[in-house]
Design a protein around this motif. Structure first.
Motif, PDB file in Angstrom:
ATOM      1  N   GLY A  49       0.785  -1.238   0.000  1.00 27.70           N
ATOM      2  CA  GLY A  49       0.000   0.000   0.000  1.00 27.70           C
ATOM      3  C   GLY A  49       0.805   1.269   0.000  1.00 27.70           C
ATOM      4  O   GLY A  49       0.298   2.326   0.400  1.00 27.70           O
ATOM      5  N   VAL A  50       2.064   1.231  -0.474  1.00 31.77           N
ATOM      6  CA  VAL A  50       2.881   2.442  -0.445  1.00 31.77           C
ATOM      7  C   VAL A  50       3.280   2.923  -1.835  1.00 31.77           C
ATOM      8  O   VAL A  50       4.118   3.812  -1.966  1.00 31.77           O
ATOM      9  CB  VAL A  50       4.142   2.246   0.435  1.00 31.77           C
ATOM     10  CG1 VAL A  50       3.751   1.993   1.877  1.00 31.77           C
ATOM     11  CG2 VAL A  50       5.010   1.112  -0.090  1.00 31.77           C
ATOM     12  N   GLY A  51       2.727   2.301  -2.890  1.00 34.26           N
ATOM     13  CA  GLY A  51       2.932   2.834  -4.236  1.00 34.26           C
ATOM     14  C   GLY A  51       3.809   2.021  -5.156  1.00 34.26           C
ATOM     15  O   GLY A  51       4.138   2.481  -6.261  1.00 34.26           O
ATOM     16  N   LYS A  52       4.187   0.796  -4.778  1.00 36.44           N
ATOM     17  CA  LYS A  52       5.071  -0.006  -5.622  1.00 36.44           C
ATOM     18  C   LYS A  52       4.397  -0.346  -6.955  1.00 36.44           C
ATOM     19  O   LYS A  52       4.973  -0.139  -8.030  1.00 36.44           O
ATOM     20  CB  LYS A  52       5.494  -1.283  -4.895  1.00 36.44           C
ATOM     21  CG  LYS A  52       6.222  -1.051  -3.581  1.00 36.44           C
ATOM     22  CD  LYS A  52       6.792  -2.319  -2.992  1.00 36.44           C
ATOM     23  CE  LYS A  52       5.735  -3.351  -2.662  1.00 36.44           C
ATOM     24  NZ  LYS A  52       4.826  -2.895  -1.578  1.00 36.44           N
ATOM     25  N   THR A  53       3.174  -0.860  -6.896  1.00 40.02           N
ATOM     26  CA  THR A  53       2.443  -1.218  -8.119  1.00 40.02           C
ATOM     27  C   THR A  53       2.111   0.017  -8.941  1.00 40.02           C
ATOM     28  O   THR A  53       2.230   0.010 -10.177  1.00 40.02           O
ATOM     29  CB  THR A  53       1.154  -1.977  -7.763  1.00 40.02           C
ATOM     30  OG1 THR A  53       1.498  -3.162  -7.047  1.00 40.02           O
ATOM     31  CG2 THR A  53       0.374  -2.350  -9.019  1.00 40.02           C
ATOM     32  N   PRO A 152       6.717   3.486   4.516  1.00 37.24           N
ATOM     33  CA  PRO A 152       5.343   3.908   4.810  1.00 37.24           C
ATOM     34  C   PRO A 152       5.180   5.399   4.547  1.00 37.24           C
ATOM     35  O   PRO A 152       6.089   6.192   4.786  1.00 37.24           O
ATOM     36  CB  PRO A 152       5.187   3.579   6.299  1.00 37.24           C
ATOM     37  CG  PRO A 152       6.166   2.475   6.538  1.00 37.24           C
ATOM     38  CD  PRO A 152       7.341   2.770   5.647  1.00 37.24           C
ATOM     39  N   VAL A 153       4.011   5.776   4.050  1.00 40.19           N
ATOM     40  CA  VAL A 153       3.763   7.160   3.675  1.00 40.19           C
ATOM     41  C   VAL A 153       3.438   7.976   4.926  1.00 40.19           C
ATOM     42  O   VAL A 153       2.625   7.568   5.764  1.00 40.19           O
ATOM     43  CB  VAL A 153       2.596   7.248   2.655  1.00 40.19           C
ATOM     44  CG1 VAL A 153       2.346   8.692   2.246  1.00 40.19           C
ATOM     45  CG2 VAL A 153       2.924   6.395   1.426  1.00 40.19           C
ATOM     46  N   GLU A 154       4.077   9.113   5.060  1.00 38.05           N
ATOM     47  CA  GLU A 154       3.848   9.984   6.222  1.00 38.05           C
ATOM     48  C   GLU A 154       2.428  10.557   6.180  1.00 38.05           C
ATOM     49  O   GLU A 154       1.875  10.803   5.093  1.00 38.05           O
ATOM     50  CB  GLU A 154       4.856  11.128   6.232  1.00 38.05           C
ATOM     51  CG  GLU A 154       6.302  10.688   6.433  1.00 38.05           C
ATOM     52  CD  GLU A 154       6.535  10.039   7.784  1.00 38.05           C
ATOM     53  OE1 GLU A 154       5.863  10.441   8.754  1.00 38.05           O
ATOM     54  OE2 GLU A 154       7.378   9.139   7.861  1.00 38.05           O
TER      55      GLU A 154
END
Length: 421
Positions: A49-53, A152-154
């Motif tokens: 859920g941090v933007g890899k895909t 992880p996104v801040e």
């Protein structure tokens, strides 16, 4: 059945991807690689859920290559061969960009199948994994790839994504919904840096919001109710498991009861009672040890109570024990002693057990000096007599050194006096 909101509003521009400023911020290495158009084999490592895909999909759109997607949990060697078979067709004329999600589930043979084609550039591999790639990805793949770690996104970086999600839902549903600033911040702080969790929480809040004269309104209370269980990451089989239990034990060793209770709560909220108990007992023995040896049976009793009553009440005796371990004096003298002894054993330093200590009371005919000559300490003053206990090869080895705590220093004073006499 509609796709999840996170998929429906997946960013199509680099500027819309939230977080990962250390990778895709202005002037950062990965951004420069993407903008160059020369895409090497990449491995994206980080939590879900941090933007890899999202970033992999964006990269594929920027190139002239055909995008193929596989998931390591379901794909087979046959799926790889099918993609390889397209290399000599019209669709594979410019090469293929393969996005392989969860590569850690591919076995060695499956990963090796890709080697020839990523070596010569006909397939560009972008793989993602939530596990440390240096443990789970075949070395030959690693040596041909560049690893980038996603974080992880801040919370402050999540706010634009949350607001974009609200706008998208209003457009889809044709109904206005106001999220208060407190609600937005509650979601941003409660999702553990996972964009997907945040967007799922937004959708749940939108669906659950009460109608009013001014339309739907989502306040902080509703946001809290629908997002409160998402505020930390934990996977009993993954890196996060070991990170949490490592922080738990190190906080107890470091005598910080607040931090130790925090990590205990994380373990128990995830239902991981065994890890909480095991590390607590290890810490009592390893880190408090002889500075307060009475703590060992006390901690064991607390663990027994916790296992008997189960969760959620188990948190109470465990909290008692954790605070006691944190605030107790510390000594690792026994731990260091057994570590030194083990090191000698592993290196082959041992030798025959002295005759005086052997479990036999007779001698062969070839023994020129028969007799065991063991001195029974209780027959001597103060129940002590000097004699050799270690094998000849290491008779002068020193494994245990008294700690500087009051308990061990008291023992040291006693034995110094006895042995001097």
């Amino acid at each position: 059945m509609s796709s999840p909101l996170a998929d429906r509003i997946r960013p199509r521009e680099l500027s819309d991807i939230v977080g990962q400023k250390h990778l895709i911020g202005e002037g950062k290495p990965l951004r420069k690689i993407i903008e160059s158009g020369e895409i090497p084999n990449l491995i994206f490592y980080g939590p879900s859920g941090v933007g890899k895909t999202t970033l992999a999909t964006y990269i594929a759109r920027r190139t002239n290559r055909t995008l193929k997607k596989l998931n390591g949990t379901t794909a087979s060697t046959a799926d790889i061969r099918e993609i390889v078979g397209e290399l000599n067709t019209f669709s594979g004329m410019n090469g293929i960009l393969l996005y392989l999600d969860e590569i850690q589930y591919f076995n060695k043979k499956q990963q090796q199948t890709l080697l020839e084609f990523i070596e010569d550039g006909r397939i560009t591999l972008i793989a993602s994994t939530t596990e440390n790639p240096y443990f789970y990805v075949y070395n030959a793949i690693l040596s041909r790839s560049t690893v980038f770690e996603f974080k992880p996104v801040e919370p402050e970086d999540l706010v634009p994504a949350i607001k974009r999600a609200v706008d998208a839902l209003e457009t889809e549903k044709g109904e206005n919904c106001t999220f208060t600033q407190d609600a937005v911040m509650q979601i941003a702080h409660s999702c553990g840096g996972d964009v997907r969790k945040a967007l799922n929480a937004v959708e749940l809040c939108y669906i659950s919001a009460e109608d009013s004269e001014k339309g739907k309104v989502v306040d902080a209370e509703l946001a809290f109710e629908l997002s409160q269980k998402s505020n930390f990451r934990y996977d009993k089989e993954g890196d996060e498991h070991y990170d949490v239990i490592s922080a738990y034990q190190k906080s107890m060793r470091g005598s910080d009861p607040d931090a130790a209770l925090h990590y205990l709560a994380r373990l128990l909220e995830a239902g991981d009672l065994p890890s909480a108990c095991r590390r607590l007992m290890v810490c009592a023995c390893e880190d408090v040890g002889l500075a307060y040896p009475q703590i060992i049976p006390i901690v064991k009793s607390c663990v027994d109570i916790a296992e008997a009553v189960g969760l959620p009440e188990a948190r109470i005796p465990l909290a008692d024990a954790v605070v006691m371990v944190c605030t107790a004096p510390k000594s690792n003298s026994a731990y260091l002693g057994i570590a030194r002894a083990t090191e000698d054993i592993k290196s082959g330093k041992a030798g025959p057990i002295p005759r005086t200590l052997q479990n036999k009371h007779y001698d062969g005919a070839d023994n020129s000096k028969p007799g065991q000559f063991y001195k029974y300490p209780h027959d001597f003053p103060n129940h002590y007599v000097s004699q050799q206990y270690l094998p000849d090869e290491i008779k002068d080895a020193k494994y245990y050194e008294f700690g500087d705590n009051k308990n061990e220093q008291t023992f040291k004073m006693y034995w110094d006096k006895i042995k001097e006499n």
